[in-house]
Write a protein that holds these residues in place. Sequence first.
Motif, PDB file in Angstrom:
ATOM      1  N   ALA A   1       0.838  -1.203   0.000  1.00  0.00           N
ATOM      2  CA  ALA A   1       0.000   0.000   0.000  1.00  0.00           C
ATOM      3  C   ALA A   1       0.872   1.251   0.000  1.00  0.00           C
ATOM      4  O   ALA A   1       0.580   2.221  -0.715  1.00  0.00           O
ATOM      5  N   ASP A   2       1.955   1.250   0.773  1.00  0.00           N
ATOM      6  CA  ASP A   2       2.872   2.399   0.808  1.00  0.00           C
ATOM      7  C   ASP A   2       3.485   2.650  -0.565  1.00  0.00           C
ATOM      8  O   ASP A   2       3.596   3.806  -1.011  1.00  0.00           O
ATOM      9  N   ASP A   3       3.890   1.579  -1.242  1.00  0.00           N
ATOM     10  CA  ASP A   3       4.521   1.732  -2.549  1.00  0.00           C
ATOM     11  C   ASP A   3       3.537   2.279  -3.580  1.00  0.00           C
ATOM     12  O   ASP A   3       3.867   3.205  -4.332  1.00  0.00           O
ATOM     13  N   LEU A   4       2.335   1.734  -3.603  1.00  0.00           N
ATOM     14  CA  LEU A   4       1.326   2.222  -4.549  1.00  0.00           C
ATOM     15  C   LEU A   4       0.932   3.663  -4.227  1.00  0.00           C
ATOM     16  O   LEU A   4       0.743   4.489  -5.126  1.00  0.00           O
ATOM     17  N   ARG A   5       0.822   3.970  -2.929  1.00  0.00           N
ATOM     18  CA  ARG A   5       0.478   5.336  -2.514  1.00  0.00           C
ATOM     19  C   ARG A   5       1.530   6.326  -2.998  1.00  0.00           C
ATOM     20  O   ARG A   5       1.214   7.423  -3.463  1.00  0.00           O
ATOM     21  N   GLN A   6       2.800   5.938  -2.905  1.00  0.00           N
ATOM     22  CA  GLN A   6       3.885   6.817  -3.343  1.00  0.00           C
ATOM     23  C   GLN A   6       3.844   7.004  -4.861  1.00  0.00           C
ATOM     24  O   GLN A   6       4.057   8.115  -5.365  1.00  0.00           O
ATOM     25  N   GLN A   7       3.557   5.935  -5.589  1.00  0.00           N
ATOM     26  CA  GLN A   7       3.450   6.050  -7.042  1.00  0.00           C
ATOM     27  C   GLN A   7       2.342   7.012  -7.443  1.00  0.00           C
ATOM     28  O   GLN A   7       2.487   7.808  -8.378  1.00  0.00           O
ATOM     29  N   ILE A   8       1.229   6.966  -6.720  1.00  0.00           N
ATOM     30  CA  ILE A   8       0.113   7.871  -6.998  1.00  0.00           C
ATOM     31  C   ILE A   8       0.509   9.310  -6.670  1.00  0.00           C
ATOM     32  O   ILE A   8       0.267  10.238  -7.438  1.00  0.00           O
ATOM     33  N   ALA A   9       1.161   9.511  -5.508  1.00  0.00           N
ATOM     34  CA  ALA A   9       1.561  10.862  -5.076  1.00  0.00           C
ATOM     35  C   ALA A   9       2.563  11.479  -6.038  1.00  0.00           C
ATOM     36  O   ALA A   9       2.528  12.697  -6.289  1.00  0.00           O
ATOM     37  N   LEU A  10       3.460  10.672  -6.598  1.00  0.00           N
ATOM     38  CA  LEU A  10       4.502  11.189  -7.495  1.00  0.00           C
ATOM     39  C   LEU A  10       4.042  11.256  -8.952  1.00  0.00           C
ATOM     40  O   LEU A  10       4.800  11.688  -9.823  1.00  0.00           O
ATOM     41  N   GLY A  11       2.814  10.824  -9.211  1.00  0.00           N
ATOM     42  CA  GLY A  11       2.296  10.908 -10.574  1.00  0.00           C
ATOM     43  C   GLY A  11       2.643   9.733 -11.448  1.00  0.00           C
ATOM     44  O   GLY A  11       2.383   9.748 -12.650  1.00  0.00           O
ATOM     45  N   GLY A  12       3.248   8.690 -10.857  1.00  0.00           N
ATOM     46  CA  GLY A  12       3.553   7.505 -11.641  1.00  0.00           C
ATOM     47  C   GLY A  12       2.298   6.798 -12.108  1.00  0.00           C
ATOM     48  O   GLY A  12       2.290   6.142 -13.153  1.00  0.00           O
ATOM     49  N   ILE A  13       1.249   6.922 -11.311  1.00  0.00           N
ATOM     50  CA  ILE A  13      -0.074   6.434 -11.700  1.00  0.00           C
ATOM     51  C   ILE A  13      -1.006   7.639 -11.646  1.00  0.00           C
ATOM     52  O   ILE A  13      -1.142   8.286 -10.604  1.00  0.00           O
ATOM     53  N   GLN A  14      -1.619   7.985 -12.766  1.00  0.00           N
ATOM     54  CA  GLN A  14      -2.377   9.215 -12.893  1.00  0.00           C
ATOM     55  C   GLN A  14      -3.824   9.045 -12.419  1.00  0.00           C
ATOM     56  O   GLN A  14      -4.368   7.928 -12.416  1.00  0.00           O
ATOM     57  N   PRO A  15      -4.467  10.164 -12.002  1.00  0.00           N
ATOM     58  CA  PRO A  15      -5.892  10.115 -11.660  1.00  0.00           C
ATOM     59  C   PRO A  15      -6.710   9.539 -12.809  1.00  0.00           C
ATOM     60  O   PRO A  15      -6.441   9.823 -13.982  1.00  0.00           O
ATOM     61  N   SER A  16      -7.688   8.708 -12.478  1.00  0.00           N
ATOM     62  CA  SER A  16      -8.576   8.011 -13.414  1.00  0.00           C
ATOM     63  C   SER A  16      -7.890   6.857 -14.132  1.00  0.00           C
ATOM     64  O   SER A  16      -8.537   6.152 -14.921  1.00  0.00           O
ATOM     65  N   GLU A  17      -6.586   6.652 -13.910  1.00  0.00           N
ATOM     66  CA  GLU A  17      -5.882   5.551 -14.562  1.00  0.00           C
ATOM     67  C   GLU A  17      -6.225   4.230 -13.879  1.00  0.00           C
ATOM     68  O   GLU A  17      -6.323   4.153 -12.647  1.00  0.00           O
ATOM     69  N   ARG A  18      -6.389   3.199 -14.705  1.00  0.00           N
ATOM     70  CA  ARG A  18      -6.673   1.868 -14.165  1.00  0.00           C
ATOM     71  C   ARG A  18      -5.380   1.218 -13.713  1.00  0.00           C
ATOM     72  O   ARG A  18      -4.375   1.235 -14.428  1.00  0.00           O
ATOM     73  N   LEU A  19      -5.404   0.649 -12.500  1.00  0.00           N
ATOM     74  CA  LEU A  19      -4.249  -0.091 -12.005  1.00  0.00           C
ATOM     75  C   LEU A  19      -4.146  -1.417 -12.753  1.00  0.00           C
ATOM     76  O   LEU A  19      -5.148  -1.909 -13.300  1.00  0.00           O
ATOM     77  N   PRO A  20      -2.959  -2.005 -12.795  1.00  0.00           N
ATOM     78  CA  PRO A  20      -2.854  -3.366 -13.348  1.00  0.00           C
ATOM     79  C   PRO A  20      -3.809  -4.290 -12.613  1.00  0.00           C
ATOM     80  O   PRO A  20      -4.243  -4.016 -11.487  1.00  0.00           O
ATOM     81  N   SER A  21      -4.143  -5.393 -13.244  1.00  0.00           N
ATOM     82  CA  SER A  21      -5.070  -6.343 -12.612  1.00  0.00           C
ATOM     83  C   SER A  21      -4.505  -6.835 -11.288  1.00  0.00           C
ATOM     84  O   SER A  21      -3.293  -6.778 -11.039  1.00  0.00           O
ATOM     85  N   GLU A  22      -5.385  -7.315 -10.430  1.00  0.00           N
ATOM     86  CA  GLU A  22      -4.950  -7.815  -9.124  1.00  0.00           C
ATOM     87  C   GLU A  22      -3.967  -8.971  -9.290  1.00  0.00           C
ATOM     88  O   GLU A  22      -2.997  -9.085  -8.528  1.00  0.00           O
ATOM     89  N   ALA A  23      -4.214  -9.824 -10.294  1.00  0.00           N
ATOM     90  CA  ALA A  23      -3.296 -10.946 -10.530  1.00  0.00           C
ATOM     91  C   ALA A  23      -1.914 -10.452 -10.936  1.00  0.00           C
ATOM     92  O   ALA A  23      -0.884 -10.958 -10.469  1.00  0.00           O
TER      93      ALA A  23
END
Length: 243
Positions: A9-31
């Motif tokens: 969760a910390d790693d994904l949160r940091q990616q979101i905060a730094l713009g590595g994953i953009q708003p409205s962008e779909r995350l990779p599948s859970e698998a």
Amino acid sequence: MRSRHHDIADDLRQQIALGGIQPSERLPSEADLATRYRVSTVTLRRALAILQGEGLVEKIHGKGNFVRRPHRKILYVGGWGTLDPLTAAEPELRVTIRSTTIRAQAHLMTLLKVPTGSPIVETTCVSHEGESPHGLARIYMPRDLLPAGVLDDDSTCRDAFKRFAVLGPPPVTLRETVCARPPTPDEASALRIGYASVVLSITRIATDSTDRVVEATLLAFPGDRVDAVFTTHHVPDKRQDPG
């Protein structure tokens, strides 16, 4: 020892905060994410649940997990029992409406002060901006007090629904009880928020000149998507001795 799902969760949160994953962008599948982090899907879902509870990630059934776009707040005007005109007039704000007739039981008897089994019209309204729900209203009125057009898709009534306003004539008294609390399961589902989120809950009771309850409304707004303003006016106490 710190749990693995918290690290994810910390790693994904940091990616979101730094713009590595953009708003409205779909995350990779859970698998795919589980494979990337070398964990089970159970552990991965626990990590996503943390982000969903924080409002950073939204899971849309059948589509996947998406980074939430920062929400524009709406304004609820206490005392008038409505969203402010600018909020309600936003073209992006749409409201889905569903009405049905039910029989008063338990809490509805208390809210509306009616006998058991009295016919009540329940109208459920959910406001959306894009794909994101912004508010939920469940409006209850005795069937015999229902204004004309409410069940007929009348444009005037739809405007009242969009403002979350009192449907009938202006009441003599409007009492609003406000609290912050966790969402109920129905609210969490309708508003697409986590059970760890906080909703602003408003119970609104409208009465006429005979003190009859003409409408009871249960409102729920995600805490990060609404501001509520209440204006009070000072009334001099005439009982005070001027001397």
